[in-house]
Design a protein around this motif. Structure first.
Motif, PDB file in Angstrom:
ATOM      1  N   LEU A 111      -5.179  16.465  13.812  1.00  0.00           N
ATOM      2  CA  LEU A 111      -3.703  16.474  14.447  1.00  0.00           C
ATOM      3  C   LEU A 111      -3.120  17.529  13.960  1.00  0.00           C
ATOM      4  O   LEU A 111      -2.813  18.153  13.183  1.00  0.00           O
ATOM      5  CB  LEU A 111      -2.979  15.102  14.012  1.00  0.00           C
ATOM      6  N   ASP A 112      -2.226  17.786  15.149  1.00  0.00           N
ATOM      7  CA  ASP A 112      -1.139  18.964  14.842  1.00  0.00           C
ATOM      8  C   ASP A 112       0.105  18.166  13.910  1.00  0.00           C
ATOM      9  O   ASP A 112       0.052  17.288  13.850  1.00  0.00           O
ATOM     10  CB  ASP A 112      -0.763  19.514  16.069  1.00  0.00           C
ATOM     11  N   GLU A 113       0.961  19.052  13.832  1.00  0.00           N
ATOM     12  CA  GLU A 113       2.157  18.689  12.937  1.00  0.00           C
ATOM     13  C   GLU A 113       3.025  17.381  13.799  1.00  0.00           C
ATOM     14  O   GLU A 113       3.251  16.443  12.979  1.00  0.00           O
ATOM     15  CB  GLU A 113       3.050  19.718  12.835  1.00  0.00           C
ATOM     16  N   THR A 114       3.076  17.508  15.051  1.00  0.00           N
ATOM     17  CA  THR A 114       3.905  16.676  15.607  1.00  0.00           C
ATOM     18  C   THR A 114       3.183  15.277  15.632  1.00  0.00           C
ATOM     19  O   THR A 114       3.841  14.544  15.289  1.00  0.00           O
ATOM     20  CB  THR A 114       4.037  17.187  17.113  1.00  0.00           C
ATOM     21  N   ALA A 115       2.056  15.343  15.992  1.00  0.00           N
ATOM     22  CA  ALA A 115       1.186  13.884  16.165  1.00  0.00           C
ATOM     23  C   ALA A 115       1.299  13.373  14.584  1.00  0.00           C
ATOM     24  O   ALA A 115       1.258  12.346  14.491  1.00  0.00           O
ATOM     25  CB  ALA A 115       0.004  14.104  16.633  1.00  0.00           C
TER      26      ALA A 115
ATOM     27  N   VAL B 141       0.970  -1.073   0.019  1.00  0.00           N
ATOM     28  CA  VAL B 141      -0.122  -0.066  -0.002  1.00  0.00           C
ATOM     29  C   VAL B 141       1.096   1.194   0.044  1.00  0.00           C
ATOM     30  O   VAL B 141       1.747   1.438   0.784  1.00  0.00           O
ATOM     31  CB  VAL B 141      -0.934   0.082   1.170  1.00  0.00           C
ATOM     32  N   ALA B 142       0.568   2.167  -0.872  1.00  0.00           N
ATOM     33  CA  ALA B 142       0.907   3.667  -0.943  1.00  0.00           C
ATOM     34  C   ALA B 142      -0.189   4.472  -0.761  1.00  0.00           C
ATOM     35  O   ALA B 142      -1.143   4.369  -1.246  1.00  0.00           O
ATOM     36  CB  ALA B 142       1.923   3.915  -2.201  1.00  0.00           C
ATOM     37  N   LEU B 143       0.330   5.368   0.150  1.00  0.00           N
ATOM     38  CA  LEU B 143      -0.696   6.706   0.316  1.00  0.00           C
ATOM     39  C   LEU B 143      -0.322   7.816   0.041  1.00  0.00           C
ATOM     40  O   LEU B 143       0.724   8.369   0.287  1.00  0.00           O
ATOM     41  CB  LEU B 143      -1.281   6.688   1.837  1.00  0.00           C
ATOM     42  N   VAL B 144      -1.147   8.505  -0.893  1.00  0.00           N
ATOM     43  CA  VAL B 144      -0.734  10.118  -1.235  1.00  0.00           C
ATOM     44  C   VAL B 144      -1.569  11.070  -0.619  1.00  0.00           C
ATOM     45  O   VAL B 144      -2.845  10.854  -0.642  1.00  0.00           O
ATOM     46  CB  VAL B 144      -1.209  10.030  -3.060  1.00  0.00           C
ATOM     47  N   HIS B 145      -1.058  12.054  -0.129  1.00  0.00           N
ATOM     48  CA  HIS B 145      -1.684  12.920   0.550  1.00  0.00           C
ATOM     49  C   HIS B 145      -1.099  14.451   0.037  1.00  0.00           C
ATOM     50  O   HIS B 145      -0.018  14.690  -0.110  1.00  0.00           O
ATOM     51  CB  HIS B 145      -1.542  12.852   2.163  1.00  0.00           C
ATOM     52  N   LEU B 146      -2.079  15.315  -0.184  1.00  0.00           N
ATOM     53  CA  LEU B 146      -1.804  16.661  -0.848  1.00  0.00           C
ATOM     54  C   LEU B 146      -1.078  17.582   0.309  1.00  0.00           C
ATOM     55  O   LEU B 146      -0.213  18.224  -0.070  1.00  0.00           O
ATOM     56  CB  LEU B 146      -2.992  17.280  -1.073  1.00  0.00           C
ATOM     57  N   MET B 147      -1.360  17.294   1.552  1.00  0.00           N
ATOM     58  CA  MET B 147      -0.704  18.046   2.609  1.00  0.00           C
ATOM     59  C   MET B 147       0.786  17.474   3.236  1.00  0.00           C
ATOM     60  O   MET B 147       0.860  16.267   2.978  1.00  0.00           O
ATOM     61  CB  MET B 147      -1.762  18.425   3.595  1.00  0.00           C
ATOM     62  N   PRO B 148       1.334  18.240   3.988  1.00  0.00           N
ATOM     63  CA  PRO B 148       2.727  17.853   4.212  1.00  0.00           C
ATOM     64  C   PRO B 148       2.544  16.814   5.405  1.00  0.00           C
ATOM     65  O   PRO B 148       3.387  16.048   5.589  1.00  0.00           O
ATOM     66  CB  PRO B 148       3.435  18.882   4.762  1.00  0.00           C
ATOM     67  N   THR B 149       1.549  16.680   6.231  1.00  0.00           N
ATOM     68  CA  THR B 149       1.376  15.804   7.327  1.00  0.00           C
ATOM     69  C   THR B 149      -0.065  14.987   7.285  1.00  0.00           C
ATOM     70  O   THR B 149      -0.912  15.780   6.703  1.00  0.00           O
ATOM     71  CB  THR B 149       1.459  16.566   8.694  1.00  0.00           C
ATOM     72  N   LEU B 150      -0.148  13.901   7.935  1.00  0.00           N
ATOM     73  CA  LEU B 150      -1.414  13.290   8.018  1.00  0.00           C
ATOM     74  C   LEU B 150      -2.534  13.953   8.779  1.00  0.00           C
ATOM     75  O   LEU B 150      -2.091  14.354   9.941  1.00  0.00           O
ATOM     76  CB  LEU B 150      -0.966  11.775   8.231  1.00  0.00           C
ATOM     77  N   MET B 151      -3.670  13.685   8.451  1.00  0.00           N
ATOM     78  CA  MET B 151      -4.871  14.193   9.423  1.00  0.00           C
ATOM     79  C   MET B 151      -4.675  15.455  10.038  1.00  0.00           C
ATOM     80  O   MET B 151      -4.810  15.818  11.088  1.00  0.00           O
ATOM     81  CB  MET B 151      -4.910  13.078  10.410  1.00  0.00           C
ATOM     82  N   GLU B 152      -4.462  16.384   9.132  1.00  0.00           N
ATOM     83  CA  GLU B 152      -3.973  17.860   9.271  1.00  0.00           C
ATOM     84  C   GLU B 152      -5.356  18.404   9.904  1.00  0.00           C
ATOM     85  O   GLU B 152      -5.244  19.456  10.808  1.00  0.00           O
ATOM     86  CB  GLU B 152      -3.625  18.630   8.290  1.00  0.00           C
ATOM     87  N   ARG B 153      -6.347  17.924   9.768  1.00  0.00           N
ATOM     88  CA  ARG B 153      -7.834  18.637  10.500  1.00  0.00           C
ATOM     89  C   ARG B 153      -7.817  18.195  11.692  1.00  0.00           C
ATOM     90  O   ARG B 153      -8.576  18.631  12.546  1.00  0.00           O
ATOM     91  CB  ARG B 153      -8.702  18.248   9.470  1.00  0.00           C
TER      92      ARG B 153
END
Length: 813
Positions: free
Chosen positions: A188-192, A174-186
């Motif tokens: 989680l904050d950047e660290t999480a 599995v590969a995951l493509v995400h438009l933003m630099p970090t996951l679940m940005e809505r």
């Protein structure tokens, strides 16, 4: 006398929002409406948030059904599945379904939900591309996982991550493509977000962050994706999970006011006062919702007004988010970051991978992000929801509730207010649970779950529900009363084990004398327990007492219902040589056995051997190099393996070889109860590692270690212990875990109830976090094994047997 006619309520949408509203309505006024429900899917109402668990193989579709067809019949509801409404006529007050059926209404409830956002990307119409929204999508993904190898998920939010993990569990790359630099940005904050990506990368998922999908490639079927920056990935399956949009088509065509969603007021009515809307399709004061907690609030208010009430109004509340990926705990609520005149309190433990943040304003918590340890999530959420002033404890509260309440690791359920939300998935508060327990006389966790729906979805609140049950029934909140060893003593198992070490008690008689046993010789319950505790405490010094063992352990075979015995040789990792198979066949023929069967643990069982023949059978099998499989023992039973990398096209590691290493390390020991292992060569998990006492799932980056599973009457999935990179680490962690279990569990406790009692966090602390302590435990296990790894069959066959144990019984006169 003519019957009183009832009003007609038509519900458009058979999902969670619409049917929760109907449930609430039936509680308030069960006879007010004749109800008809139309659903586009062919299924009854099911828990959509648990689709990820179905995809991951943790649940079946039947497990997530909320209201069965029988429920609709019992409540006199006309259900039309697979027949979506295609037209609403507000003037005629009718709806028309795809089948042509037209039904009149007095009140209409729109619960049309949402539809996936589909961006204008070339190739999205190719076979092999799907969304992740309903059971049909999950079926498509599961089918693809059985035929293909590579998957790409577009979208790194909740749905995308759960889709990626489910496909990984199904054995796909599995590969995951995400438009933003970090996951679940809505959420989680950047660290999480970075911690989450690190842990999922460790589990074998590849990530393309800052990735804008430019094209889905392929002609007759999808073959891959291309990104705007030139990167790309091959794919046999592409899942689009970048978000949802309210489904408003019917409402718009009917002339209702529509913005982003169907515009509703505080009572959930639309611009037509006879038409209501709830759930993801509704827009209230400019906001649309996608989480279940506010939808439950909508359902309650809407039902109140449909039943003729006029007081309740819907007010948007802060919601919490949890990620449903086994072994990864993520929780967030409220604001993710501080703004002007706000502060952040942060605690990070890099060694344990734990992170927590509180966002503070004017002495109040307005947001939290938790990663790794989410124990205090419900407490923080309640503080946010109540806007509680915590100025006097702000400097310490980042450490959690335990740091403020005397060190206990369990929340104080007795001190919780009645309106504190226990189950976020189903919107169930403490007062509802307690009142239901009392009113219905509930006395089991399963009954509470069935009657209140608390913990019926993701299950993360199950510990709190169990504590509430215990507290309401008058049991100590920390759990049921700690059991004594038996009726011969008032001492608990833990007290006995402590005194054995403290007083250096090395015989059963010494234990009974020192601890004032009521019965000088003990009983059939305490003698086996003391025998094990002494064996564990003093390896090489205490001599095993065969008289303190059950018949199967004394006979080194399992007694069957006809009085004969089964003999099951050990087959390392489920493999056997031709010579070993020939020896089993010879014994079966010579002693006229009734059946030779492949057991569930991948071994050959020889059934129907008479007791006097057992020593001779052992002798012939040991001459062929076979040893006892300990199928009768409170010890290691089997290590189940799949063929792994050597043969399987999906295999990532040599699971068979690793299984044999684990079995040779651990066979012959004595444990509090039977102990089973499984080693699966890939996340498809053919060896069922996720329901074993110790399981290993091989992934490309190493090995996921799982503990505490049980495939028996009370099925329990494993808890994730950790991820390791080498086979040597697998062996060390296994030895340490078994020794901790041997030293601290109560006799006849499987690993599942032991872990449920002490908590997986405690086990991780001892095995994962404390490297030095882990090595000590592993060495103690190996030391004990040096005295235990003797084959009992060879010993009894070569040295003779107790005549009284194996002589034939005299004929009855």
């Amino acid at each position: 006398m003519l019957p009183i006619s009832r009003e007609r309520l038509v519900v458009v949408g058979n999902g969670m929002a619409g049917m929760r509203t109907v449930e609430e309505l039936l509680k308030l006024d069960p006879t007010r409406f004749d109800i008809a429900v139309f659903g586009a899917e062919p299924h009854p109402n099911y828990d959509r948030i648990m689709l990820s668990s179905v995809l991951a193989g943790e649940k079946q579709v039947d497990d997530i059904v909320i209201n069965t067809r029988a429920w609709y019949e019992e409540n006199d509801i006309s259900l039309h599945t697979g027949d979506p409404v295609v037209k609403i006529d507000p003037k005629a007050r009718t709806v028309t379904a795809q089948s042509g059926l037209t039904v009149p209404y007095d009140r209409l409830l729109l619960a049309t939900g949402s539809k996936p956002i589909v961006p204008p990307i070339p190739g999205l119409n190719l076979p092999g591309v799907c969304a992740f929204r309903d059971i049909a999508d999950v079926d498509t993904m599961i089918d693809a996982s059985t035929k293909h190898r590579k998957a790409v998920v577009i979208g790194g939010g909740l749905l995308g991550l759960e889709a990626a993990w489910g496909l990984k569990r199904r054995g796909m790359d599995v590969a995951l493509v995400h438009l933003m630099p970090t996951l679940m940005e809505r959420q989680l904050d950047e660290t999480a977000g970075k911690l989450l990506q690190r842990d999922l990368t460790e589990r074998g998922i590849a990530f393309f962050t800052n990735g804008q999908t430019e094209e889905v490639t392929g002609k007759d079927r999808v073959t891959g994706i291309k990104l705007a920056d030139g990167r790309g990935a091959p794919a046999d399956l592409v899942v689009v999970a970048i978000g949802i949009r309210p489904e408003t088509t019917l409402a718009r065509e009917a002339g209702l006011e529509v913005n982003r969603g169907i515009v509703v007021g505080d009572n959930l009515s639309t611009s037509d006062p006879d038409i209501f809307a709830v759930g993801e399709c509704a827009e209230h004061r400019g906001q649309v919702v996608g989480l279940v907690a506010p939808i439950w609030d909508m359902a309650k208010v809407c039902a109140h007004h449909l039943a003729g009430g006029g007081e309740l109004i819907y007010t948007a509340q802060v919601s919490a988010t949890r990620l449903k990926i086994t072994g990864i705990d993520v929780y967030s609520a409220g604001q993710l970051a501080a703004g002007e005149d706000e502060d952040e309190i942060v605690l990070r433990d890099a060694r344990r991978g734990a992170y927590r943040k509180l966002v503070m304003r004017d002495g109040k918590v307005v947001g939290t992000v938790l990663y790794g340890d989410v124990t205090d999530g419900a407490w923080y959420f309640d503080l946010i929801r109540r806007r509680t002033d915590v100025s006097d404890i702000a400097s310490r509260m980042i450490l959690g509730q335990a740091a403020l309440g005397g060190g206990t690791q369990e929340p104080d359920v007795a001190a919780m207010p009645d309106d504190m939300q226990i189950c976020g998935c189903n919107g169930v508060c403490k007062g509802t649970i307690v009142d239901t327990i009392k009113a219905k006389g509930l006395d089991s966790y399963e009954a509470v779950k069935a009657h209140t729906k608390a913990s019926a979805s993701c299950g993360s609140c199950a510990p709190l529900v169990r504590q509430l049950l215990a507290a309401t029934l008058g049991v100590e909140v920390t759990g049921p009363a700690i059991p004594t060893v038996c009726k011969c003593t008032d001492h608990t198992h833990e007290e006995v084990r402590t005194q054995i070490l403290k007083q250096k008690l090395k015989t059963q008689a010494a234990v009974r004398e020192a601890m004032a046993w009521k019965t000088p010789d003990g009983c059939a319950s305490c003698r086996p327990a003391l025998n094990f505790y002494l064996l564990c405490a003093w390896p090489g010094e205490y001599q095993d007492d065969s008289r303190s063992r059950f018949i199967n352990e004394r006979a080194h075979a399992n007694i069957q219902k006809d009085g004969t015995y089964s003999v099951i040789p050990r087959m390392w990792g489920g493999t056997a040589t031709p010579a070993e198979l020939a020896a089993i066949a010879t014994v079966a023929a010579k002693y006229d056995v009734k059946e030779v069967k492949i057991t569930g643990g991948q071994r050959l069982g020889i059934y129907g051997i008479k007791k006097p023949d057992l020593p001779a059978v052992w002798g012939e099998l040991t001459d062929a190099g076979l040893v006892s499989g300990h199928a009768y023992a409170k010890g290691l039973r089997t290590v189940k393996t799949c063929v792994g990398l050597e043969w399987c096209r999906f295999g990532t590691q040599d699971s068979t070889s690793l299984g044999k290493q684990l079995e040779r390390l651990t066979w012959g020991n004595w444990t509090p109860h039977k102990f089973k292992m499984g080693v699966s060569g890939c996340p498809r998990n053919c060896a069922e590692a996720s329901i074993k006492d110790f399981g290993v799932v091989c992934v490309e980056s190493g090995f996921d270690l799982l503990v505490g599973g049980n495939g028996g009457i009370e099925l329990r999935g494993t808890d994730r212990l950790c991820h390791v990179a080498t086979e040597a680490e697998v062996l060390e962690y296994c030895a340490a875990f078994m020794q901790l279990y041997r030293e601290e569990a109560r006799y006849l406790d499987r690993t599942a109830p032991w872990i449920e009692r002490v908590g997986i966090a405690y086990v991780r602390t001892r095995i994962v976090d404390d490297a030095e302590g882990r090595k000590v435990l592993a060495e103690k296990f190996r030391h004990a094994q040096s005295f235990l790894q003797d084959d009992p069959w060879a010993e009894r066959a070569n040295q003779g047997v107790d005549a009284t144990e194996f002589k034939p019984l005299p004929a009855l006169v």
